[in-house]
Design an enzyme around this catalytic site. Structure first.
Site, PDB file in Angstrom:
ATOM      1  N   TYR A  48       0.900  -1.181  -0.084  1.00 49.85           N
ATOM      2  CA  TYR A  48       0.107   0.313  -0.139  1.00 49.85           C
ATOM      3  C   TYR A  48       1.083   1.364  -0.239  1.00 49.85           C
ATOM      4  CZ  TYR A  48      -3.626   3.234   2.312  1.00 49.85           C
ATOM      5  OH  TYR A  48      -4.238   4.359   1.481  1.00 49.85           O
ATOM      6  N   ASP A  65       9.389   3.032  -0.370  1.00 51.44           N
ATOM      7  CA  ASP A  65       8.352   4.048   0.404  1.00 51.44           C
ATOM      8  C   ASP A  65       8.652   3.388   2.230  1.00 51.44           C
ATOM      9  OD1 ASP A  65       5.766   4.248   1.819  1.00 51.44           O
ATOM     10  OD2 ASP A  65       4.863   3.477   0.305  1.00 51.44           O
ATOM     11  N   LYS A 100       4.204   9.384   8.625  1.00 56.52           N
ATOM     12  CA  LYS A 100       4.285   8.409  10.161  1.00 56.52           C
ATOM     13  C   LYS A 100       5.145   9.240  11.304  1.00 56.52           C
ATOM     14  CE  LYS A 100       0.989   4.969   8.083  1.00 56.52           C
ATOM     15  NZ  LYS A 100       0.974   4.148   7.030  1.00 56.52           N
TER      16      LYS A 100
HETATM   17  C1  LIG Z   1       0.473   5.177   5.796  1.00 58.48           C
HETATM   18  C2  LIG Z   1       1.091   4.851   4.516  1.00 58.48           C
HETATM   19  C3  LIG Z   1       1.083   5.866   3.558  1.00 58.48           C
HETATM   20  C4  LIG Z   1       0.132   6.501   3.239  1.00 58.48           C
HETATM   21  O1  LIG Z   1      -0.037   7.856   4.217  1.00 58.48           O
HETATM   22  P1  LIG Z   1      -1.193   8.645   4.551  1.00 58.48           P
HETATM   23  O2  LIG Z   1      -0.203   9.497   5.289  1.00 58.48           O
HETATM   24  O3  LIG Z   1      -1.555   7.565   5.289  1.00 58.48           O
HETATM   25  O4  LIG Z   1      -1.794   9.505   3.737  1.00 58.48           O
HETATM   26  C5  LIG Z   1       1.660   5.000   2.546  1.00 58.48           C
HETATM   27  N1  LIG Z   1       2.458   4.163   2.052  1.00 58.48           N
HETATM   28  C6  LIG Z   1       2.827   3.222   3.261  1.00 58.48           C
HETATM   29  C7  LIG Z   1       4.017   2.247   2.948  1.00 58.48           C
HETATM   30  C8  LIG Z   1       2.354   3.471   4.028  1.00 58.48           C
HETATM   31  O5  LIG Z   1       2.410   3.220   5.931  1.00 58.48           O
END
Ligand SMILES: *Cc1c(COP(=O)(O)O)cnc(C)c1O
Length: 430
Positions: free
Chosen positions: A142, A242, A270
């Site tokens: 994701y 990511d 995060k």
């Molecule tokens: C949480 C997450 C996102 C998205 O971040 P948001 O702040 O919720 O838009 C993208 N990539 C990874 C790997 C994530 O865990």
């Protein structure tokens, strides 16, 4: 009807599904979401004043524990001088310098307000830099909810959508756009080699979760990472790590520091905001300098580099940089996983565990899965029962078998022991 039910019913009148992000709705596990009133350290309290040990920690950000006094103070001090200016501040420079220090692959960094923005912008930049359209992502990963990335996506998409088709995981995403996204199985070196052999010179970027945390927790094989780095380099494609979830969560230098891989671009979020809306993408100066105002790849944000979020992020990074932080976080998480495994063994329930730093996965299966396909074959019914039994015992797990779990430095021995005791009872009830 309890107060959580009252609030949930009321919420559903004005908010679709009663929540502002789908996984919060408890759809996979059933039941009523808990409405949070306050949190401190490893705990939060719901609308019925029941206390829970939190094993989500806002899906990762609260690594120093909820409402850490030093972070609260930093945020309060920043708030007193207004919340936003729409003009640059020194704090942003400090945060950028800190990020570049902690992650040497990041030579320059641009701040945004969410992980979604970070990955979306990194992709646009990679496409602008290479002049190519095609991107590769992996099944079950994701990367936020930008259109191009909602193909066989993990997290809520995995929980809700019928994501087994070779189509967008979401309505409202044009096929015309998705045709530029190739999806490969995680950890499949042969598939990667095949795609690069056939279409290598059309690939703008490969994006991956270097430790996948949105299809439960799945670790990459080192051959997989090595192949990805050498193939992207050979074909002039941009390798995007990511690390929105793994950055500052699995180690101070992120997953890349554990894996010895230098990506071209990295996405962060995060933990770096300590719970405030804050994210970033950065990497090679040569690529980053293609961004506006220097280059022709446009990217902007009214609240980007928000001073209150910067204050929260800077203080959080300071705390996690202190000696022994990750040793302690990692040891506590490992202790917790070992305890859960032992409790499941005692109850003769097939159960496997894994963890990296302050991020963990547990699986109702006889071994740790290595791909999306294997994760979907774990026992989801057993997970649901375990989830609700733990909730009754006052332990809040992610309400989906397709999400990783998160600890914080506030999860001390006493908290870990309480979770294991709760799990012993929960397994017995199953
Ligand atoms: C949480 C997450 C996102 C998205 O971040 P948001 O702040 O919720 O838009 C993208 N990539 C990874 C790997 C994530 O865990």
């Amino acid at each position: 009807m309890g107060q959580n039910d009252v609030l949930f019913e009321r919420a559903q009148k004005t908010i679709p599904g009663g929540v502002n992000s789908p996984v919060r709705a408890f759809r996979q596990v059933g039941g009523t979401p808990r409405f949070v009133t306050r949190a401190k350290g490893p705990y939060f309290w719901d609308a019925e004043d029941k206390r829970y040990i939190d094993l989500i920690m806002s899906w990762g950000p609260m690594i120093v524990g909820h409402a850490h006094p030093e972070v609260v103070e930093a945020v309060q001090r920043a708030a007193e001088t207004s919340f936003s200016y729409g003009a640059p501040t020194e704090g942003e420079i400090e945060l950028a310098e800190r990020l570049c220090e902690l992650m040497p692959s990041v030579e320059q960094v641009r701040m945004v307000s969410s992980g979604t923005e970070a990955t979306m912008s990194a992709l646009r930049l990679a496409r602008g830099h290479t002049g190519r359209d095609l991107i590769i992502k992996f099944e079950g990963c994701y990367h936020g909810h930008a259109d191009s990335l909602l193909v066989k996506a993990g997290s809520g998409l995995l929980t809700f959508a019928d994501s087994t088709q070779n189509a967008p995981s979401s309505g409202g995403v044009p096929h015309d756009l998705v045709k530029h996204t190739l999806v490969l199985p995680y950890n499949d070196v042969a598939a990667l080699e095949e795609v690069f052999k056939n279409q290598g010179d059309h690939i703008a970027a490969v994006i991956l979760e270097p430790i996948a945390g949105n299809m439960n927790l799945i670790q990459p094989a080192s051959e997989f990472l090595g192949a990805m780095r050498s193939l992207t380099a050979k074909h002039g494609a941009v390798l995007i790590y990511d690390e929105v979830m793994t950055g500052f969560r699995v180690a101070l230098g992120g997953a890349q520091s554990l894996q010895g891989i230098t990506p071209d671009l990295t996405c962060l979020g995060k933990v770096m905001g300590g719970g405030m809306p804050m994210a970033a993408f950065g990497g090679k100066k040569e690529i980053m300098s293609k961004l506006a105002p220097l280059g022709n790849v446009y990217q902007a944000g009214t609240l980007s580099g928000n001073p209150v979020a910067v204050a929260s992020g800077l203080k959080t990074l300071e705390i996690i940089s202190r000696a022994g932080f990750y040793e302690c976080l990692t040891a506590q998480t490992e202790k917790l996983m070992a305890g859960l495994k032992q409790a499941a063994d005692k109850a003769h329930i097939p159960f496997a565990v894994d963890s990296v730093g302050g991020m963990f996965g547990f699986y109702f299966a006889s071994k740790v899965p290595t791909s999306f396909e294997e994760v979907t074959k774990t026992n989801i019914d057993a997970f649901k029962k375990f989830f609700h039994a733990m909730l009754d015992e006052g332990v809040y797990l992610a309400p989906s078998a397709y999400e990783a779990g998160f600890t914080s430095i506030a999860h001390d021995n006493e908290v870990v022991a309480a979770i294991i005791t709760a799990a012993e009872k929960a397994f017995k009830r199953m």
